[in-house]
Write a protein that holds these residues in place. Structure first.
Motif, PDB file in Angstrom:
ATOM      1  N   UNK A   1      38.350  39.812  47.815  1.00  0.00           N
ATOM      2  CA  UNK A   1      39.125  41.006  48.146  1.00  0.00           C
ATOM      3  C   UNK A   1      39.126  41.990  46.980  1.00  0.00           C
ATOM      4  N   UNK A   2      38.942  43.254  47.284  1.00  0.00           N
ATOM      5  CA  UNK A   2      39.091  44.291  46.272  1.00  0.00           C
ATOM      6  C   UNK A   2      40.577  44.500  45.974  1.00  0.00           C
ATOM      7  N   UNK A   3      40.879  45.166  44.852  1.00  0.00           N
ATOM      8  CA  UNK A   3      42.281  45.481  44.548  1.00  0.00           C
ATOM      9  C   UNK A   3      42.909  46.280  45.679  1.00  0.00           C
ATOM     10  N   UNK A   4      44.110  45.922  46.067  1.00  0.00           N
ATOM     11  CA  UNK A   4      44.798  46.593  47.163  1.00  0.00           C
ATOM     12  C   UNK A   4      46.033  47.290  46.610  1.00  0.00           C
ATOM     13  N   UNK A   5      46.178  48.557  46.927  1.00  0.00           N
ATOM     14  CA  UNK A   5      47.320  49.333  46.483  1.00  0.00           C
ATOM     15  C   UNK A   5      48.073  49.855  47.696  1.00  0.00           C
ATOM     16  N   UNK A   6      49.378  50.034  47.542  1.00  0.00           N
ATOM     17  CA  UNK A   6      50.190  50.568  48.634  1.00  0.00           C
ATOM     18  C   UNK A   6      49.811  52.033  48.851  1.00  0.00           C
ATOM     19  N   UNK A   7      49.181  52.301  49.977  1.00  0.00           N
ATOM     20  CA  UNK A   7      48.679  53.646  50.228  1.00  0.00           C
ATOM     21  C   UNK A   7      49.517  54.417  51.240  1.00  0.00           C
TER      22      UNK A   7
ATOM     23  N   UNK B   1      40.053  44.827  34.259  1.00  0.00           N
ATOM     24  CA  UNK B   1      39.694  43.408  34.118  1.00  0.00           C
ATOM     25  C   UNK B   1      40.735  42.477  34.742  1.00  0.00           C
ATOM     26  N   UNK B   2      41.970  42.952  34.884  1.00  0.00           N
ATOM     27  CA  UNK B   2      42.979  42.107  35.533  1.00  0.00           C
ATOM     28  C   UNK B   2      42.673  41.920  37.018  1.00  0.00           C
ATOM     29  N   UNK B   3      41.867  42.835  37.595  1.00  0.00           N
ATOM     30  CA  UNK B   3      41.464  42.717  39.006  1.00  0.00           C
ATOM     31  C   UNK B   3      40.136  41.989  39.168  1.00  0.00           C
ATOM     32  N   UNK B   4      39.572  41.503  38.069  1.00  0.00           N
ATOM     33  CA  UNK B   4      38.186  41.044  38.068  1.00  0.00           C
ATOM     34  C   UNK B   4      38.084  39.533  37.923  1.00  0.00           C
ATOM     35  N   UNK B   5      36.903  38.993  38.283  1.00  0.00           N
ATOM     36  CA  UNK B   5      36.763  37.541  38.387  1.00  0.00           C
ATOM     37  C   UNK B   5      35.421  37.056  37.874  1.00  0.00           C
ATOM     38  N   UNK B   6      35.421  35.827  37.373  1.00  0.00           N
ATOM     39  CA  UNK B   6      34.200  35.061  37.098  1.00  0.00           C
ATOM     40  C   UNK B   6      34.147  33.922  38.103  1.00  0.00           C
ATOM     41  N   UNK B   7      33.062  33.826  38.837  1.00  0.00           N
ATOM     42  CA  UNK B   7      32.952  32.787  39.873  1.00  0.00           C
ATOM     43  C   UNK B   7      31.740  31.919  39.572  1.00  0.00           C
TER      44      UNK B   7
END
Length: 427
Positions: A17-23, A298-304
């Protein structure tokens, strides 16, 4: 960045999932701006530019003299670099032009398709913390190659009301003479509806923040074409045991510095690479001027970490990145298996930055998983395809009965009669 080791395919959808913001509030704000500008034109544009950008503008149009004279304070090295980019982007996009070909589908029936330039296009060039003159190159060059008659540019003003000089210099190189110093939702609205000063266009191009993206999506519902859904920038790096951790870290940071809502993703089959990359990120972050923005991204990012390349490729295709870097041995073989990506960079020496600026490919690309169905901007984005057909008497004789039978089967007798009435005269 968070590390996820050997996640089951059952959790990939949630993981990617991409970062989700209240829109919800955002959408109401955007709709209000659109409606106000549609009703009140320049007056509303001026008001929103003052309230949102803190700039009072009496005249939105950038004087042609300012465009022509732009560049006096630009260093020669940058001018040369821009010219390299112009040359490469032009060469790559010129090769996309296609010759119209007439096809005789049956004796006496000739069909063809013609590329016709979109007459009026609007280019939105982001400003703010990073005036993207490179985006002007990426949009204006294919527009010119396609033959668009009217190309207008909107870009946010600086605090003194002027436009970034490098943007103006790039415009002068490309022969762009119509530039307006407005940004954000008000720029999208002005180009979509037209004002006393700003002409209405038929299609709007260009990336932007969440407000700009929302505005483009709203005006698309009203019949104004847009290039694609394009939100916050993103990159995915696919790496194996041959990857250079410093290179990978640099590639991830090059996208993370765009802004706090950007996302970067490392997918690897080599579990020890993740810690090496994270250590490199920490070292390289220390000297980045946009460190704070990158850290938020980077807080929204991942290493898989995945057990094999087959699964890694499957996950990368499920993610459908805007930019995909294949930092592996035999990257060409892996690239053949990529089905979802905006733009792909093969090998250790193909950083995503070259595509952003000067290799020749276009950097205006689908984000947020839209690469599963959308392409990046090309010359085709600036043309529409009109089909033609011409039948001789022989051609209508050859095909007429088939058409009449099909029309009758659908209960459309007037369709059938339009053919039959002609066939009757040929008997």
């Amino acid at each position: 960045m968070k590390i996820f080791e050997y996640p089951s395919p059952l959790v990939w959808k949630e993981l990617l999932q991409r970062p989700v913001f209240d829109s919800s509030g955002l959408q109401a704000t955007v709709q209000n701006i659109l409606k106000e500008i549609q009703r009140n034109g320049d007056e509303a544009v001026r008001s929103f530019t003052l309230s949102l950008d803190k700039v009072l503008l009496n005249d939105f149009a950038v004087p042609e003299s300012a465009i022509v004279s732009a560049g006096s304070n630009i260093i020669p090295e940058l001018k040369n670099a821009i010219q390299v980019a112009v040359n490469n982007i032009t060469l790559f996009h010129e090769k996309q032009l296609q010759t119209d070909e007439k096809i005789e589908t049956m004796p006496g029936i000739v069909c063809w398709r013609k590329s016709v330039p979109i007459e009026k296009v609007g280019l939105y060039i982001p400003g703010g913390s990073a005036p993207l003159f490179s985006t002007l190159l990426m949009l204006a060059i294919p527009a010119k190659i396609a033959g668009c008659k009217e190309v207008i540019v909107c870009t946010p003003p600086r605090k003194d009301g002027t436009v970034d000089e490098v943007i103006l210099y790039a415009a002068s190189l490309l022969g762009i003479k119509t530039i307006f110093s407005i940004g954000g939702v008000q720029a999208i609205a002005a180009m979509a509806y037209g004002t006393e000063t700003i002409p209405q266009v038929y299609k709007i191009f260009g990336p932007g923040n969440q407000y700009v993206t929302a505005a483009k999506q709203f005006i698309q519902q009203e019949g104004i074409a847009i290039d694609m859904p394009a939100g916050p920038s993103e990159v995915c790096v696919l790496a194996d045991e041959t990857a250079n951790a410093a290179f990978v870290a640099a590639d991830l940071l090059s996208q993370a510095e765009h802004g706090p809502d950007s996302q970067v993703l490392l997918v690897t089959t080599h579990d020890s690479l993740t810690n090496l990359v994270l250590a490199e990120i920490e070292n390289q972050l220390k000297v980045l001027p946009r460190k704070a923005l990158a850290e938020k991204s980077l807080t929204n990012s991942k290493c898989i970490v995945l057990p094999n390349m087959k699964e890694a490729i499957a996950l990368v295709n499920a993610y459908a990145a805007e930019h995909l870097i294949i930092h592996c041995k035999q990257p060409e073989l892996i690239a053949e298996q990529i089905t979802n990506a905006g733009s792909v960079f093969l090998g250790a020496y193909s950083p995503e930055s070259v595509g952003d600026y000067a290799s020749g490919t276009n950097h205006t690309l689908p984000t947020n998983g839209f690469a599963k169905a959308y392409s990046g901007v090309s010359v085709d984005s600036f043309v529409k395809k009109i089909t033609f057909q011409q039948l001789s008497q022989q051609g209508l004789t050859n095909i007429g009965t088939s058409v009449a039978v099909m029309a009758a089967a659908e209960g459309l007798d007037a369709h059938r009669n339009a053919v039959q009435i002609r066939l009757n005269t040929l008997q």
